[in-house]
Design a protein around this motif. Structure first.
Motif, PDB file in Angstrom:
ATOM      1  N   PHE A  60     -43.485   7.752  -9.801  1.00 25.51           N
ATOM      2  CA  PHE A  60     -42.592   8.826  -9.126  1.00 25.51           C
ATOM      3  C   PHE A  60     -41.363   8.568  -9.296  1.00 25.51           C
ATOM      4  CE2 PHE A  60     -46.755   8.362  -6.924  1.00 25.51           C
ATOM      5  CZ  PHE A  60     -46.928   9.669  -6.366  1.00 25.51           C
ATOM      6  N   THR A  61     -40.425   9.815  -9.133  1.00 13.94           N
ATOM      7  CA  THR A  61     -39.062   9.868  -9.252  1.00 13.94           C
ATOM      8  C   THR A  61     -38.534  10.228  -7.900  1.00 13.94           C
ATOM      9  OG1 THR A  61     -39.095  10.043 -11.655  1.00 13.94           O
ATOM     10  CG2 THR A  61     -36.769  10.615 -10.246  1.00 13.94           C
ATOM     11  N   TYR A  62     -37.740   9.471  -7.093  1.00 17.50           N
ATOM     12  CA  TYR A  62     -37.208   9.870  -5.889  1.00 17.50           C
ATOM     13  C   TYR A  62     -36.015  10.758  -6.073  1.00 17.50           C
ATOM     14  CZ  TYR A  62     -34.581   9.158  -1.504  1.00 17.50           C
ATOM     15  OH  TYR A  62     -33.805   9.610  -0.229  1.00 17.50           O
ATOM     16  N   LEU A  63     -35.849  11.846  -5.225  1.00 16.10           N
ATOM     17  CA  LEU A  63     -34.932  12.858  -5.192  1.00 16.10           C
ATOM     18  C   LEU A  63     -33.864  12.681  -4.428  1.00 16.10           C
ATOM     19  CD1 LEU A  63     -33.439  15.278  -6.929  1.00 16.10           C
ATOM     20  CD2 LEU A  63     -34.586  16.768  -5.404  1.00 16.10           C
ATOM     21  N   GLY A  64     -34.415  12.474  -3.257  1.00 15.09           N
ATOM     22  CA  GLY A  64     -33.327  12.307  -1.991  1.00 15.09           C
ATOM     23  C   GLY A  64     -34.016  12.972  -0.927  1.00 15.09           C
ATOM     24  N   PRO A  65     -33.353  13.166   0.305  1.00 13.58           N
ATOM     25  CA  PRO A  65     -33.930  13.887   1.521  1.00 13.58           C
ATOM     26  C   PRO A  65     -34.375  15.057   1.343  1.00 13.58           C
ATOM     27  CG  PRO A  65     -31.515  13.432   1.846  1.00 13.58           C
ATOM     28  CD  PRO A  65     -31.911  12.880   0.425  1.00 13.58           C
ATOM     29  N   ALA A  66     -35.579  15.464   2.076  1.00 12.46           N
ATOM     30  CA  ALA A  66     -36.185  16.693   1.660  1.00 12.46           C
ATOM     31  C   ALA A  66     -35.382  17.645   2.925  1.00 12.46           C
ATOM     32  CB  ALA A  66     -37.595  16.658   2.281  1.00 12.46           C
ATOM     33  N   GLY A  67     -35.381  18.813   2.570  1.00 10.10           N
ATOM     34  CA  GLY A  67     -34.848  19.993   3.652  1.00 10.10           C
ATOM     35  C   GLY A  67     -33.143  19.942   3.389  1.00 10.10           C
ATOM     36  N   TRP A  87     -44.332  18.272  -6.960  1.00  7.13           N
ATOM     37  CA  TRP A  87     -43.021  17.793  -5.915  1.00  7.13           C
ATOM     38  C   TRP A  87     -43.704  17.481  -4.726  1.00  7.13           C
ATOM     39  CZ3 TRP A  87     -38.333  16.249  -7.386  1.00  7.13           C
ATOM     40  CH2 TRP A  87     -37.909  16.984  -8.560  1.00  7.13           C
ATOM     41  N   ILE A  88     -43.353  16.434  -4.249  1.00  6.87           N
ATOM     42  CA  ILE A  88     -44.090  15.902  -2.996  1.00  6.87           C
ATOM     43  C   ILE A  88     -43.145  15.513  -1.841  1.00  6.87           C
ATOM     44  CG2 ILE A  88     -45.621  14.211  -1.860  1.00  6.87           C
ATOM     45  CD1 ILE A  88     -46.907  13.882  -4.836  1.00  6.87           C
ATOM     46  N   VAL A  89     -43.533  15.953  -0.462  1.00  5.76           N
ATOM     47  CA  VAL A  89     -42.428  15.361   0.502  1.00  5.76           C
ATOM     48  C   VAL A  89     -43.251  14.521   1.258  1.00  5.76           C
ATOM     49  CG1 VAL A  89     -41.466  16.163   2.804  1.00  5.76           C
ATOM     50  CG2 VAL A  89     -41.386  18.018   0.732  1.00  5.76           C
ATOM     51  N   VAL A  90     -42.498  13.221   1.010  1.00  4.50           N
ATOM     52  CA  VAL A  90     -43.179  12.124   1.990  1.00  4.50           C
ATOM     53  C   VAL A  90     -42.408  11.750   3.139  1.00  4.50           C
ATOM     54  CG1 VAL A  90     -43.691   9.649   1.402  1.00  4.50           C
ATOM     55  CG2 VAL A  90     -43.764  11.059  -0.693  1.00  4.50           C
ATOM     56  N   THR A  91     -43.315  11.625   4.329  1.00  2.98           N
ATOM     57  CA  THR A  91     -42.605  11.180   5.458  1.00  2.98           C
ATOM     58  C   THR A  91     -42.800   9.628   5.463  1.00  2.98           C
ATOM     59  OG1 THR A  91     -43.240  13.205   6.312  1.00  2.98           O
ATOM     60  CG2 THR A  91     -42.634  11.397   8.026  1.00  2.98           C
ATOM     61  N   ARG A  92     -41.541   8.919   5.605  1.00  2.00           N
ATOM     62  CA  ARG A  92     -41.800   7.383   5.297  1.00  2.00           C
ATOM     63  C   ARG A  92     -40.729   6.952   6.400  1.00  2.00           C
ATOM     64  NH1 ARG A  92     -38.871   3.570   2.380  1.00  2.00           N
ATOM     65  NH2 ARG A  92     -37.504   5.276   1.629  1.00  2.00           N
ATOM     66  N   ASP A  93     -41.273   5.790   6.937  1.00  2.00           N
ATOM     67  CA  ASP A  93     -40.264   5.067   7.752  1.00  2.00           C
ATOM     68  C   ASP A  93     -39.533   4.008   6.893  1.00  2.00           C
ATOM     69  OD1 ASP A  93     -39.362   2.741   9.522  1.00  2.00           O
ATOM     70  OD2 ASP A  93     -40.703   3.226  10.860  1.00  2.00           O
ATOM     71  N   THR A  94     -38.320   4.021   6.900  1.00  2.00           N
ATOM     72  CA  THR A  94     -37.257   3.476   5.945  1.00  2.00           C
ATOM     73  C   THR A  94     -37.205   1.902   6.312  1.00  2.00           C
ATOM     74  OG1 THR A  94     -35.558   3.964   7.337  1.00  2.00           O
ATOM     75  CG2 THR A  94     -35.786   5.509   5.549  1.00  2.00           C
ATOM     76  N   GLN A 118     -38.318   7.060  10.609  1.00  3.11           N
ATOM     77  CA  GLN A 118     -38.939   8.104  10.013  1.00  3.11           C
ATOM     78  C   GLN A 118     -37.902   9.122   9.189  1.00  3.11           C
ATOM     79  OE1 GLN A 118     -41.391  10.863  11.832  1.00  3.11           O
ATOM     80  NE2 GLN A 118     -42.965   9.657  11.341  1.00  3.11           N
ATOM     81  N   HIS A 119     -38.411   9.296   8.036  1.00  5.50           N
ATOM     82  CA  HIS A 119     -37.347  10.110   7.055  1.00  5.50           C
ATOM     83  C   HIS A 119     -38.274  10.760   6.114  1.00  5.50           C
ATOM     84  CE1 HIS A 119     -33.881  10.787   4.994  1.00  5.50           C
ATOM     85  NE2 HIS A 119     -34.034  10.488   3.991  1.00  5.50           N
ATOM     86  N   ARG A 120     -37.928  12.211   5.977  1.00  5.26           N
ATOM     87  CA  ARG A 120     -38.610  12.945   4.866  1.00  5.26           C
ATOM     88  C   ARG A 120     -37.854  12.814   3.613  1.00  5.26           C
ATOM     89  NH1 ARG A 120     -38.646  18.287   6.233  1.00  5.26           N
ATOM     90  NH2 ARG A 120     -40.820  18.604   5.357  1.00  5.26           N
ATOM     91  N   GLU A 121     -38.791  12.620   2.462  1.00  5.60           N
ATOM     92  CA  GLU A 121     -38.183  12.569   1.217  1.00  5.60           C
ATOM     93  C   GLU A 121     -38.743  13.283   0.088  1.00  5.60           C
ATOM     94  OE1 GLU A 121     -37.221   7.526   1.729  1.00  5.60           O
ATOM     95  OE2 GLU A 121     -39.004   8.368   1.010  1.00  5.60           O
ATOM     96  N   LEU A 122     -38.069  13.701  -0.786  1.00  5.50           N
ATOM     97  CA  LEU A 122     -38.415  14.503  -1.786  1.00  5.50           C
ATOM     98  C   LEU A 122     -38.838  13.394  -3.205  1.00  5.50           C
ATOM     99  CD1 LEU A 122     -39.667  17.449  -2.488  1.00  5.50           C
ATOM    100  CD2 LEU A 122     -37.126  17.764  -3.457  1.00  5.50           C
ATOM    101  N   TRP A 123     -40.063  13.605  -3.530  1.00  5.40           N
ATOM    102  CA  TRP A 123     -40.525  12.737  -4.670  1.00  5.40           C
ATOM    103  C   TRP A 123     -41.164  13.664  -5.953  1.00  5.40           C
ATOM    104  CZ3 TRP A 123     -40.188   7.303  -5.131  1.00  5.40           C
ATOM    105  CH2 TRP A 123     -39.861   6.610  -3.792  1.00  5.40           C
ATOM    106  N   VAL A 161     -26.826  11.204   5.163  1.00 15.02           N
ATOM    107  CA  VAL A 161     -27.476  10.226   6.390  1.00 15.02           C
ATOM    108  C   VAL A 161     -28.408   9.267   5.834  1.00 15.02           C
ATOM    109  CG1 VAL A 161     -28.596  10.280   8.698  1.00 15.02           C
ATOM    110  CG2 VAL A 161     -27.144  12.377   8.107  1.00 15.02           C
ATOM    111  N   ASN A 162     -28.303   8.265   6.455  1.00 14.14           N
ATOM    112  CA  ASN A 162     -29.088   7.009   5.931  1.00 14.14           C
ATOM    113  C   ASN A 162     -29.967   6.503   7.148  1.00 14.14           C
ATOM    114  OD1 ASN A 162     -30.242   5.007   4.274  1.00 14.14           O
ATOM    115  ND2 ASN A 162     -28.479   3.965   4.089  1.00 14.14           N
ATOM    116  N   PRO A 163     -30.872   7.124   7.719  1.00 15.83           N
ATOM    117  CA  PRO A 163     -31.428   6.758   8.698  1.00 15.83           C
ATOM    118  C   PRO A 163     -32.209   5.686   8.791  1.00 15.83           C
ATOM    119  CG  PRO A 163     -32.966   8.353   7.761  1.00 15.83           C
ATOM    120  CD  PRO A 163     -31.486   8.079   7.062  1.00 15.83           C
ATOM    121  N   ALA A 164     -32.469   4.901   9.848  1.00 19.80           N
ATOM    122  CA  ALA A 164     -33.269   3.738   9.920  1.00 19.80           C
ATOM    123  C   ALA A 164     -34.518   4.320  10.782  1.00 19.80           C
ATOM    124  CB  ALA A 164     -32.609   2.499  10.694  1.00 19.80           C
TER     125      ALA A 164
END
Length: 88
Positions: A16-23, A63-70, A49-54, A44-47
């Protein structure tokens, strides 16, 4: 880290390739410079849960939106971007 692709199943993150925050909304072409600066450089660089675009470039190319705990890299959800809610 293994990402659960909705089309291919769980795969290693090297596919996968990480694009950045989703939305994150892209400004209009005629938007003022400060809007473009905020879009390009202020994230924003949250600690937690974060939604990311991969992009699954070495797989189904979806294209996938991943909800991940950073903090732990635990993935809570993964959905196709076209099916994901348009929320930040």
């Amino acid at each position: 880290m293994r990402i659960p692709c909705p089309l291919c199943g769980a795969r290693g993150n090297e596919e996968f390739t990480y694009l950045g925050p989703a939305g994150v909304a892209r400004p209009a072409p005629e938007a003022p410079d400060d809007a473009w600066h905020a879009y390009l450089h202020e994230r924003v660089n949250p600690a937690g849960q974060h939604r990311e675009l991969w992009w699954h470039g070495q797989g189904c190319r979806a294209w996938i939106v991943v909800t991940r705990d950073t903090r732990t890299h635990r993935i809570e959800a993964a959905t196709l971007a076209r099916d994901a809610e348009a929320r930040p």
